[in-house]
Design a protein around this motif. Structure first.
Motif, PDB file in Angstrom:
ATOM      1  N   GLU A 257      48.102  31.447  43.928  1.00 15.66           N
ATOM      2  CA  GLU A 257      48.308  32.559  44.849  1.00 15.66           C
ATOM      3  C   GLU A 257      48.755  32.091  46.235  1.00 15.66           C
ATOM      4  O   GLU A 257      48.892  32.904  47.146  1.00 15.66           O
ATOM      5  CB  GLU A 257      46.990  33.344  45.012  1.00 15.66           C
ATOM      6  CG  GLU A 257      46.422  33.889  43.720  1.00 15.66           C
ATOM      7  CD  GLU A 257      46.950  35.287  43.404  1.00 15.66           C
ATOM      8  OE1 GLU A 257      47.611  35.880  44.297  1.00 15.66           O
ATOM      9  OE2 GLU A 257      46.718  35.765  42.284  1.00 15.66           O
TER      10      GLU A 257
ATOM     11  N   HIS B 102      41.067  41.341  44.732  1.00 14.44           N
ATOM     12  CA  HIS B 102      40.778  41.958  43.438  1.00 14.44           C
ATOM     13  C   HIS B 102      40.957  40.963  42.314  1.00 14.44           C
ATOM     14  O   HIS B 102      40.123  40.865  41.412  1.00 14.44           O
ATOM     15  CB  HIS B 102      41.704  43.165  43.208  1.00 14.44           C
ATOM     16  CG  HIS B 102      41.117  44.428  43.744  1.00 14.44           C
ATOM     17  ND1 HIS B 102      39.965  44.975  43.234  1.00 14.44           N
ATOM     18  CD2 HIS B 102      41.515  45.236  44.760  1.00 14.44           C
ATOM     19  CE1 HIS B 102      39.668  46.078  43.909  1.00 14.44           C
ATOM     20  NE2 HIS B 102      40.593  46.251  44.858  1.00 14.44           N
ATOM     21  N   ARG B 103      42.041  40.206  42.398  1.00 10.50           N
ATOM     22  CA  ARG B 103      42.281  39.217  41.345  1.00 10.50           C
ATOM     23  C   ARG B 103      41.229  38.116  41.403  1.00 10.50           C
ATOM     24  O   ARG B 103      40.751  37.636  40.387  1.00 10.50           O
ATOM     25  CB  ARG B 103      43.691  38.636  41.478  1.00 10.50           C
ATOM     26  CG  ARG B 103      44.783  39.667  41.131  1.00 10.50           C
ATOM     27  CD  ARG B 103      46.153  39.008  40.992  1.00 10.50           C
ATOM     28  NE  ARG B 103      46.680  38.478  42.234  1.00 10.50           N
ATOM     29  CZ  ARG B 103      47.328  39.189  43.163  1.00 10.50           C
ATOM     30  NH1 ARG B 103      47.512  40.496  42.975  1.00 10.50           N
ATOM     31  NH2 ARG B 103      47.785  38.633  44.255  1.00 10.50           N
TER      32      ARG B 103
ATOM     33  N   PHE C  66      43.278  28.984  41.263  1.00  8.61           N
ATOM     34  CA  PHE C  66      43.642  30.342  41.674  1.00  8.61           C
ATOM     35  C   PHE C  66      44.323  30.301  43.046  1.00  8.61           C
ATOM     36  O   PHE C  66      45.382  30.899  43.246  1.00  8.61           O
ATOM     37  CB  PHE C  66      42.383  31.218  41.720  1.00  8.61           C
ATOM     38  CG  PHE C  66      42.616  32.602  42.243  1.00  8.61           C
ATOM     39  CD1 PHE C  66      43.059  33.614  41.386  1.00  8.61           C
ATOM     40  CD2 PHE C  66      42.391  32.904  43.586  1.00  8.61           C
ATOM     41  CE1 PHE C  66      43.283  34.900  41.878  1.00  8.61           C
ATOM     42  CE2 PHE C  66      42.620  34.181  44.078  1.00  8.61           C
ATOM     43  CZ  PHE C  66      43.063  35.182  43.221  1.00  8.61           C
TER      44      PHE C  66
ATOM     45  N   GLU D 127      33.783  26.265  37.924  1.00  7.50           N
ATOM     46  CA  GLU D 127      34.150  27.412  38.760  1.00  7.50           C
ATOM     47  C   GLU D 127      34.931  26.968  39.993  1.00  7.50           C
ATOM     48  O   GLU D 127      35.857  27.645  40.427  1.00  7.50           O
ATOM     49  CB  GLU D 127      32.886  28.187  39.180  1.00  7.50           C
ATOM     50  CG  GLU D 127      32.300  29.019  38.056  1.00  7.50           C
ATOM     51  CD  GLU D 127      31.031  29.782  38.457  1.00  7.50           C
ATOM     52  OE1 GLU D 127      30.592  30.629  37.681  1.00  7.50           O
ATOM     53  OE2 GLU D 127      30.473  29.523  39.556  1.00  7.50           O
TER      54      GLU D 127
ATOM     55  N   ASP E 144      44.832  43.060  47.218  1.00  6.28           N
ATOM     56  CA  ASP E 144      45.152  42.731  45.826  1.00  6.28           C
ATOM     57  C   ASP E 144      44.630  41.362  45.431  1.00  6.28           C
ATOM     58  O   ASP E 144      44.061  41.178  44.366  1.00  6.28           O
ATOM     59  CB  ASP E 144      46.674  42.754  45.629  1.00  6.28           C
ATOM     60  CG  ASP E 144      47.192  44.173  45.627  1.00  6.28           C
ATOM     61  OD1 ASP E 144      46.333  45.100  45.669  1.00  6.28           O
ATOM     62  OD2 ASP E 144      48.420  44.356  45.605  1.00  6.28           O
TER      63      ASP E 144
ATOM     64  N   ALA F 106      38.230  38.468  42.312  1.00  7.27           N
ATOM     65  CA  ALA F 106      36.953  39.015  41.854  1.00  7.27           C
ATOM     66  C   ALA F 106      36.749  38.806  40.352  1.00  7.27           C
ATOM     67  O   ALA F 106      35.616  38.814  39.874  1.00  7.27           O
ATOM     68  CB  ALA F 106      36.865  40.501  42.201  1.00  7.27           C
ATOM     69  N   ALA F 107      37.837  38.592  39.627  1.00  8.06           N
ATOM     70  CA  ALA F 107      37.706  38.359  38.191  1.00  8.06           C
ATOM     71  C   ALA F 107      37.076  36.992  37.904  1.00  8.06           C
ATOM     72  O   ALA F 107      36.581  36.745  36.815  1.00  8.06           O
ATOM     73  CB  ALA F 107      39.085  38.449  37.535  1.00  8.06           C
ATOM     74  N   LEU F 108      37.092  36.109  38.897  1.00  9.53           N
ATOM     75  CA  LEU F 108      36.614  34.737  38.682  1.00  9.53           C
ATOM     76  C   LEU F 108      35.107  34.572  38.837  1.00  9.53           C
ATOM     77  O   LEU F 108      34.520  33.638  38.300  1.00  9.53           O
ATOM     78  CB  LEU F 108      37.310  33.785  39.669  1.00  9.53           C
ATOM     79  CG  LEU F 108      38.540  33.027  39.187  1.00  9.53           C
ATOM     80  CD1 LEU F 108      39.584  33.939  38.598  1.00  9.53           C
ATOM     81  CD2 LEU F 108      39.130  32.213  40.318  1.00  9.53           C
TER      82      LEU F 108
ATOM     83  N   PRO G  30      31.048  36.568  39.532  1.00  9.98           N
ATOM     84  CA  PRO G  30      30.286  37.810  39.606  1.00  9.98           C
ATOM     85  C   PRO G  30      30.270  38.333  41.044  1.00  9.98           C
ATOM     86  O   PRO G  30      30.361  37.547  42.003  1.00  9.98           O
ATOM     87  CB  PRO G  30      28.878  37.406  39.165  1.00  9.98           C
ATOM     88  CG  PRO G  30      28.872  35.939  39.021  1.00  9.98           C
ATOM     89  CD  PRO G  30      30.264  35.423  39.106  1.00  9.98           C
ATOM     90  N   ALA G  31      30.129  39.638  41.180  1.00 11.25           N
ATOM     91  CA  ALA G  31      30.257  40.283  42.490  1.00 11.25           C
ATOM     92  C   ALA G  31      29.301  39.688  43.529  1.00 11.25           C
ATOM     93  O   ALA G  31      29.647  39.560  44.705  1.00 11.25           O
ATOM     94  CB  ALA G  31      30.011  41.779  42.345  1.00 11.25           C
TER      95      ALA G  31
END
Ligand SMILES: Cc1cc2nc3c(=O)[nH]c(=O)nc-3n(C[C@H](O)[C@H](O)[C@H](O)COP(=O)(O)OP(=O)(O)OC[C@H]3O[C@@H](n4cnc5c(N)ncnc54)[C@H](O)[C@@H]3O)c2cc1C
Lengths: 362, 480
Positions: free
Chosen positions: B61, B6-7, B57, B50, B3, B9-11, B13-14
């Motif tokens: 978390e 996943h969160r 983040f 970034e 999880d 990954a929003a920050l 690009p892949a």
């Protein structure tokens, strides 16, 4: 106010800190603004906490008690051909090693090899819980642990009471030569500073005297070398070399602040040569203001007569975005640009959870 | 993907969030190759914004992070943690400002050390700290470790050249300390941040002081029959009142390695080589070189070889700077130690280390910053041999303890990292360690920034002298 306590050992210093809810260590009080305290604060003088603990000329290092007058240290070092290259200030006035570190003050010589922060190696200090702690080391190189010794430079004793300090020293240069270069004002001086600082000459000091008209440039090294370099400099700008005794008197006047008003505000300002003209204009617009630029335009000392309003300097420094520290007189402790990040409070809490030492703001 | 990833990954690009095992493999280790750990992911920011977002983040978390520059740490400083991410800064490589008049450079943390001097060269300026890894290591890594080099006696370490810092703290707070002036007001925050080994957060923009390049160098290489004679020569140079820019020693094994690797040539029969470099104005060097020559001539060298031109000087330095990697050719594995002893006790320390090495049945090469008393014993071993690493580490530990007993330090410039965790208590008592832990907690209340480095991770098993590394026992790291 009660007489200050005078512990004679680091352990006694720790005891004194533990015994009182509000304390501040003081040296010779050559920078009285830094220890101007409400009556409930117990002052602990380092007067009796003095003397060289260890001096290892072969290692380029020494350790001395915080209350040792810097003059004494300079003498002992000179006897072995060594020195503190940052030209500590107020030697005649009795400035102590601990006070020099806590105030974070360096003189003209800081131009060549750096300031107090660049020569301090280690400390023993008492934290707000009254614990006597050793941080840093006694060898010229050490990176184990956090560099609290550097943090204490300019910390004004608000994070702990210094008991002992270890320093790196250098061999004295074989010879010195001071040149006086007549200059027209701060802007012209800034240009000289910038050019001289970037040149091949390896100047030891680059100051502009309070008259605003005289750049003093000091060279250090083997005598034939500095003579040759000085000829080149004097071909670039008109000026003259000073006889050794006159040069010595001149730098003593700078280091002892004989040029400053006896009363009134005296403040240190950190800047760059590019900011010299603006600071010069802003300060000289105040009646009777005097100003000395040091360390190639990275450092200025401002002296104001008592008649000048205490708000004048803070207003001007803030307008210029410069940071400062008031050393004497009644101006605010931090007269210039001053931000207080959250981490400052957290670190103060970590070292001094009961606020035994004064707050960093006042 | 979990999880939290996943969160995360929003920050980014892949293609800048690596999670595949093959991609992660490249980040599992640093210069201390005996240890590897696979992180959850590697994030590759391209802007300081970034980086700030990533740290915020992680804070939100409670996700541990390890910052990484070029991963050349020799103490495991940039070794990942298994329950956290790596933030790799190699794309933050901009020199934001180069001001030749003020003699400063403002750089992003991923800028490689030598790039600064390359950029400044046009103005006859340079950035003084020069670790042997300067061609690859980053300024951010240098700040975190307060890295040194060959010129520390005269010019100091990284911290002495950092005028200002913008950093994101592990709480997400962004701070700016110092600036373009060589003077500072208030406590020296930059000084405190330097050497914090990634525990106090991430340096985002760093203001460096540049110095005029010395006009003239005079470099002498002298060969000696014994290491002790070379050490005595160092003492004699220092006692003379000269202030050389560099004073370095290499021992026989290091010479053998440099000869094999870069075809360096040394005086035949030399068991040790001393390198002394004077620098300054041409007039000053001319005035001092005679004195230096006389001192060296009086120290019974087999041979004295002054560099006659820039090319010969570079050759001398090439041999010296390649020594680490060169020793790597002599042995499948090695660990480098970094203890410091008072300079006058160099000879004694080296003799003692030699005895310890013989007793342990291990070969040790010595290449070191003699002017600073900063030893770099390279302990050679074969990792495929059962128990060899343990023996090497045990020897390293004995050497470090000896350095502390002699009044020195366990590390001069490589940092504590994971490697010297258990030796910090040899230098600092419980109160002092507690003080440092309190500072750490002030910067990082959640303990998410580079956990398990410099200090044992909370809840990690008690430290022991030997055997498995504590992090290993905790299942945090494993060895190849
Ligand atoms: C062959 C070789 C020779 C070497 N020679 C020397 C030498 O002469 N002198 C010397 O001192 N060292 C030397 N080293 C050690 C190493 O190069 C230095 O410690 C260097 O500073 C590490 O830089 P890096 O970019 O590789 O950092 P990394 O190894 O990636 O990271 C080192 C530490 O810095 C932290 N970090 C990285 N970037 C930041 C940032 N922006 N903000 C906060 N923390 C950060 C990391 O978390 C880690 O703890 C050598 C290493 C090798 C492999």
């Amino acid at each position: 106010m009660n007489e200050p306590l005078t512990p004679a050992t680091p352990e006694a210093l720790a005891e004194a800190v533990r015994a009182h809810p509000r304390v501040l260590a003081i040296g010779a009080r050559t920078k009285p603004r830094l220890s101007r305290m409400p009556a409930e604060v117990t002052l602990i003088s380092t007067r009796a906490l003095r003397g060289m603990v260890e001096y290892e000329p072969d290692e380029f290092t020494f350790t001395a008690r915080a209350g040792t007058p810097v003059r004494e240290i300079e003498r002992e070092l000179a006897a072995r051909g060594q020195y503190l290259p940052f030209d500590p200030l107020w030697l005649d006035a009795g400035a102590t090693l601990g006070g020099t570190v806590a105030a974070g003050l360096s003189g003209p010589g800081r131009f060549r090899f750096g300031g107090v922060r660049d020569f301090i190696l280690g400390i023993r200090f008492v934290d707000g819980m009254g614990r006597l702690l050793r941080m840093g080391g006694k060898v010229v190189k050490n990176c184990a642990g956090f560099d609290l010794p550097k943090f204490m430079v300019g910390g004004l004793g608000r994070y702990g009471a210094l008991a002992e300090l270890s320093f790196k020293v250098f061999p004295l240069p074989a010879a010195r030569l001071t040149l006086q270069l007549p200059t027209e004002g701060a802007e012209a001086a800034a240009r000289v500073f910038t050019e001289a600082a970037g040149a091949r000459w390896e100047c030891e000091a680059l100051d502009l005297l309070p008259d605003g008209q005289t750049v003093c440039l000091r060279l250090a090294g083997p005598a034939p070398a500095i003579e040759a370099v000085s000829r080149e400099i004097l071909a670039r700008w008109p000026g003259q070399a000073l006889a050794p005794d006159r040069a010595e008197a001149l730098w003593a006047e700078v280091r002892e602040f004989r040029w400053a008003h006896a009363d009134g505000v005296l403040a240190k300002v950190a800047l760059t040569p590019a900011a010299m003209p603006a600071l010069d204009a802003a300060v000289r617009s105040l009646k009777g203001a005097r100003l000395h630029f040091s360390a190639g335009g990275n450092l200025a000392f401002v002296s104001l007569p008592p008649a000048v309003a205490l708000t004048a300097l803070p207003e001007r420094l803030r307008a210029l975005g410069l940071a400062g520290l008031t050393l004497r007189g009644g101006a605010p402790l931090w007269p210039g640009r001053h931000t207080i990040p959250a981490i400052a409070g957290a670190v103060k809490q970590a070292l001094d959870p009961d606020n035994r030492f004064p707050p960093t703001e006042d | 993907m979990s999880d939290v990833l996943h969160r995360l990954a929003a920050l980014l690009p892949a293609d800048r969030l690596l999670t595949g095992p093959a991609q992660l493999a490249a980040y599992e280790s640093d210069g201390l190759t005996a240890y590897r750990t696979r992180p959850l992911a590697v994030a590759i920011p391209e802007t300081t914004d970034e980086v700030v977002a990533l740290v915020r983040f992680c804070h939100q978390e409670k996700l541990p992070f390890v910052v990484r520059g070029s991963g050349t740490s020799l103490s495991g400083g940039s070794l990942p943690v298994a329950d956290g991410i790596v933030i790799a800064l190699n794309r933050l490589t901009r020199i934001l400002r180069l001001d030749p008049a003020q003699r400063i450079a403002v750089v992003e943390p991923g800028v490689v050390n030598t790039q600064v001097s390359v950029a400044a060269a046009a103005h006859r300026l340079h950035y003084a700290p020069d670790p042997s890894s300067a061609l690859i290591c980053t300024i951010g890594g240098n700040v975190a470790f307060n890295s040194g080099g060959a010129h520390c006696l005269k010019y100091g370490m990284t911290a002495n050249h950092i005028l200002g810092l913008k950093a994101v703290l592990p709480t997400g707070e962004v701070v700016e300390w110092g600036g373009a002036s060589r003077e500072h007001i208030g406590p020296d925050w930059c000084g405190l941040f330097n050497g914090s080994e990634g525990l106090f957060g991430i340096a985002l923009e760093i203001t460096l002081q540049l110095l005029p390049r010395a006009e003239c160098f005079y470099t002498v290489l002298a060969g000696y029959r014994t290491l002790e004679q070379a050490g005595d020569a160092v003492s004699a140079v220092v006692a003379s009142g000269l202030l050389p820019g560099a004073l370095e020693i290499m021992d026989a094994l290091a010479l053998e390695a440099a000869t094999a690797a870069v075809h360096a040539e040394y005086p035949p029969g030399a068991e040790a080589v001393l390198i002394v470099e004077l620098e300054g104005t041409r007039e000053a060097v001319a005035a001092d070189r005679g004195r230096l020559e006389a001192i060296i001539a009086g120290s019974q060298p087999i041979e004295m070889r002054p560099a006659r031109d820039a090319e010969e000087r570079l050759a001398i330095w090439k041999g010296r700077k390649s020594a680490f990697s060169a020793v790597g050719r002599l042995s499948p594995d090695f660990i480098v130690q970094d203890g410091v002893v008072p300079r006058r006790r160099l000879g004694e320390a080296l003799r003692h280390n030699g005895e310890l090495a013989r007793a342990a049945g291990l070969r040790v090469a010595n290449v070191f910053h003699a002017g600073d008393g900063n030893l770099h014993p390279l302990i050679l071993f074969d990792g495929r041999e059962a128990g060899a690493l343990e023996r090497a580490e045990a020897l390293a530990g004995r050497i470090l303890k000896r350095c502390v007993e002699m009044g020195g330090s366990i590390t001069g410039e490589h940092g504590v990292g994971v490697e010297k965790l258990e030796y910090l208590p040899a230098m600092y008592n419980a109160d002092e360690l507690d003080c440092m832990m309190r500072l750490r907690a002030a910067f990082d209340p959640l303990g998410i920034a580079n956990p398990g480095k410099k200090f044992p991770r909370a809840g990690a098993p008690a430290l022991s002298q030997r055997g498995l590394h504590p992090l290993e026992r905790a299942g945090v790291i494993s060895r190849e």
